[in-house]
Design a protein around this motif. Structure first.
Motif, PDB file in Angstrom:
ATOM      1  N   GLN A  90      -8.977 -19.741  -9.545  1.00 25.80           N
ATOM      2  CA  GLN A  90      -8.479 -20.446 -10.737  1.00 25.80           C
ATOM      3  C   GLN A  90      -7.043 -20.910 -10.538  1.00 25.80           C
ATOM      4  OE1 GLN A  90      -9.384 -18.598 -14.460  1.00 25.80           O
ATOM      5  NE2 GLN A  90      -7.814 -19.686 -15.581  1.00 25.80           N
ATOM      6  N   GLU A  91      -6.242 -20.067  -9.930  1.00 24.49           N
ATOM      7  CA  GLU A  91      -4.853 -20.438  -9.643  1.00 24.49           C
ATOM      8  C   GLU A  91      -4.801 -21.679  -8.745  1.00 24.49           C
ATOM      9  OE1 GLU A  91      -1.409 -18.551  -6.843  1.00 24.49           O
ATOM     10  OE2 GLU A  91      -2.398 -17.159  -8.230  1.00 24.49           O
ATOM     11  N   GLN A 122      -5.776 -24.939 -10.614  1.00 26.37           N
ATOM     12  CA  GLN A 122      -4.751 -25.470 -11.512  1.00 26.37           C
ATOM     13  C   GLN A 122      -3.513 -25.955 -10.770  1.00 26.37           C
ATOM     14  OE1 GLN A 122      -4.351 -22.113 -14.150  1.00 26.37           O
ATOM     15  NE2 GLN A 122      -6.103 -22.704 -15.394  1.00 26.37           N
ATOM     16  N   ASP A 123      -3.127 -25.230  -9.716  1.00 23.28           N
ATOM     17  CA  ASP A 123      -1.901 -25.599  -9.002  1.00 23.28           C
ATOM     18  C   ASP A 123      -2.077 -26.824  -8.107  1.00 23.28           C
ATOM     19  OD1 ASP A 123      -0.710 -23.473 -10.201  1.00 23.28           O
ATOM     20  OD2 ASP A 123      -0.620 -22.194  -8.428  1.00 23.28           O
ATOM     21  N   TYR A 171      -4.788 -29.135  -8.455  1.00 21.35           N
ATOM     22  CA  TYR A 171      -5.555 -30.189  -9.136  1.00 21.35           C
ATOM     23  C   TYR A 171      -6.964 -30.389  -8.570  1.00 21.35           C
ATOM     24  CZ  TYR A 171      -0.815 -31.100 -10.721  1.00 21.35           C
ATOM     25  OH  TYR A 171       0.427 -30.947 -11.246  1.00 21.35           O
ATOM     26  N   GLY A 191     -11.426 -22.995 -14.655  1.00 17.02           N
ATOM     27  CA  GLY A 191     -10.111 -23.342 -14.130  1.00 17.02           C
ATOM     28  C   GLY A 191      -9.629 -24.736 -14.463  1.00 17.02           C
ATOM     29  N   GLY A 192      -9.987 -25.249 -15.622  1.00 16.95           N
ATOM     30  CA  GLY A 192      -9.606 -26.612 -15.973  1.00 16.95           C
ATOM     31  C   GLY A 192     -10.528 -27.661 -15.390  1.00 16.95           C
ATOM     32  N   ASN A 252      -3.580 -28.946 -17.612  1.00  9.72           N
ATOM     33  CA  ASN A 252      -3.428 -27.516 -17.889  1.00  9.72           C
ATOM     34  C   ASN A 252      -3.935 -27.128 -19.271  1.00  9.72           C
ATOM     35  OD1 ASN A 252      -1.462 -28.866 -19.297  1.00  9.72           O
ATOM     36  ND2 ASN A 252       0.201 -27.466 -18.773  1.00  9.72           N
ATOM     37  N   THR A 285      -9.129 -23.495 -21.085  1.00  6.72           N
ATOM     38  CA  THR A 285     -10.578 -23.625 -20.878  1.00  6.72           C
ATOM     39  C   THR A 285     -11.366 -23.385 -22.150  1.00  6.72           C
ATOM     40  OG1 THR A 285     -10.738 -21.300 -20.228  1.00  6.72           O
ATOM     41  CG2 THR A 285     -10.407 -22.919 -18.465  1.00  6.72           C
ATOM     42  N   ASP A 335      -1.125 -37.285 -15.014  1.00 12.12           N
ATOM     43  CA  ASP A 335      -2.239 -36.332 -14.936  1.00 12.12           C
ATOM     44  C   ASP A 335      -3.518 -37.011 -14.450  1.00 12.12           C
ATOM     45  OD1 ASP A 335      -1.606 -34.107 -17.783  1.00 12.12           O
ATOM     46  OD2 ASP A 335      -0.898 -34.077 -15.716  1.00 12.12           O
TER      47      ASP A 335
END
Length: 483
Positions: A110-111, A114-115, A117, A157-158, A398, A401, A469
């Motif tokens: 998940q990290e 998000q970090d 994309y 995770g987005g 970001n 979820t 984004d």
């Protein structure tokens, strides 16, 4: 074995498991399943324009081979120019190793999503994994809500988590690896008898397969049917709950008459849904024994009764009302002037009705194969609401979820910009919103109660995508203006 690769590529296109411009993170352990998945996705990258691949590897440091596997993946990815992200598990737990390892892996994934994309995480779960998971779920809790096993795709995770091999037997993956000389490592811990999945895999599944060679296909069909069934059931129960439930700060009240008018099975699933809402709102668990005790009490026709729960909570029947709340408030008079609170949770990739005249969804975006422009799949929007008025807003990368929709409370504040914060009541005044519409408005919050928007009046800057984004989801709020 070429048939497996061609089927994988064909199914991926048909089901839109990837698209031009997809940024795919592949979870690779070094075992046969994930190494075959990685090589199949390299075929995708070679045939699809602008598909970006990266590998995520967790070194659990539980076996002597772990360092060798990590070194091999480093060399493999470096040779092919594939970005590789590695994390080592340093703080090993004393107990609950399997679950702790899973939580560590997915927190890492998940990290990365998000970090960096990534829009898609792919894992190598296959048909045998699905069978084992379903059998274990049935043995552990016997619950139809979880018996459907793993879903091929879900929000994560987005973006989304996709299991593209879920219909493919492990035997086919091993045969592919041999035919194409795919290098992989055997994990000796997969044979430890103290692990339940290993016992299921080695002792239970083989005789079942011997009894019927179509076992995997049958369980795959069963999984799909159970998932469809529970999705439909969830929608119907959500409508019932919105119609009848009165949610206050410390209690849930339900009229008894519409419950007892249901069939026995409908009563069970309705109360099970209410128990799920209770677990989400108050972190109180209603187990199956307590649920059946409540059902028996309702069927008894007694005017007053109670079922005690953990932590000083209880269900009680009081004449025509079923009440969940703290036992300490059992004799406290009901404050009829309090406005009931209703909470509806919506995850990324999902949509739901907020009322008969309102529908909201966090819908995934996909590029048009011809123009490349991002669009929402029309099939994700109910036909009934398509001509209603709408608010359509791209969501930031970001965005959480899951979001909560509830009615406004005194003191609610919304962050309109990084430096401008307003009371929700002030928003209503500024927009000259009539009192009747104020009561119908929905406050959208995070699960931690940070206000993300007031629909249909205003959105927090936290819900508005920046120009830079990459858009994965849009907020679509559809409403029908009353005559």
């Amino acid at each position: 074995m070429e048939e497996l690769a061609q089927g994988f590529l064909r199914q991926g296109k048909e089901e839109k498991l990837w698209q031009p411009g997809s940024r795919i993170l592949v979870a690779v352990s070094g075992g046969v399943d994930s190494m075959v998945l990685l090589q199949l996705l390299e075929l995708v990258q070679a045939t699809e324009s602008e598909v970006m691949l990266a590998v995520a590897h967790v070194n659990h440091q539980l076996r002597e081979e772990s360092a060798e596997e990590e070194a091999y993946l480093r060399g493999y990815c470096e040779k092919r120019g594939i970005p590789l992200y590695i994390r080592r598990w340093e703080s090993l737990p004393v107990s609950g190793m399997e679950e702790a390892a899973r939580e560590f892996r997915y927190a890492f994934f998940q990290e990365l999503m998000q970090d960096h994309y990534f829009d898609t995480l792919m894992t190598a779960h296959h048909a045998d994994d699905q069978l084992e998971t379903m059998l274990m779920k049935m043995m552990r809790d016997g619950n139809v809500q979880t018996a459907g096993g793993m879903r091929k795709r879900r929000a994560f995770g987005g973006g989304r988590l996709v299991r593209p091999l879920l219909d493919i037997p492990k035997e086919a993956l091993i045969a592919y690896a041999k035919a194409h000389e795919v290098h992989y490592y055997e994990d000796a811990t997969n044979y430890l008898p103290q692990v339940q999945r290993n016992r299921v895999r080695q002792r239970i599944v083989p005789p079942m397969k011997e009894e019927n060679p179509q076992l995997l296909a049958h369980f795959g069909n069963l999984a799909q049917q159970l998932q469809w069934l529970t999705d439909w059931q969830e929608q119907e129960l959500q409508k019932w709950y919105r119609q009848y439930a009165e949610v206050k700060s410390e209690s849930l009240r339900l009229p008894i008459a519409p419950i007892v008018s249901l069939t026995k099975g409908q009563r069970y699933f309705t109360l099970q849904y209410c128990a799920k809402a209770i677990r989400q709102n108050w972190q109180v668990t209603v187990n199956d024994e307590q649920l059946n005790q409540i059902l028996r009490s309702l069927e008894s026709g007694r005017p007053q009764w109670r079922v005690d729960l953990a932590g000083g909570w209880q269900f009680r029947g009081e004449y025509d009302t079923l009440i969940f709340g703290p036992a300490s408030l059992a004799t406290t008079p009901v404050v009829t002037s309090e406005v009931p609170e209703q909470q509806i949770r919506v995850k990324l990739g999902e949509g739901t009705y907020l009322s008969q005249n309102e529908w909201v969804g966090f819908l995934a975006m996909a590029p048009d194969p011809v123009t490349g422009n991002l669009y929402i799949n029309p099939d994700d929007i109910p036909e009934k609401v398509k001509l209603w008025s709408e608010i359509d807003q791209p969501l930031p990368i970001n965005f959480p979820t899951e979001a909560v929709f509830r009615k406004r409370r005194d003191g609610d504040r919304i962050q309109l910009t990084p430096s401008l914060r307003k009371k929700v009541s002030r928003i209503f005044i500024d927009k000259k919103t009539p009192n009747e519409m104020r009561e119908r408005s929905w406050v959208m919050t995070t699960v931690d109660d940070q206000v993300l928007g007031v629909l249909p009046q205003a959105l927090s800057y936290l819900s508005i995508a920046r120009e830079t984004d990459k858009i994965h989801y849009r907020l679509l709020y559809k409403y029908r203006k009353e005559e």
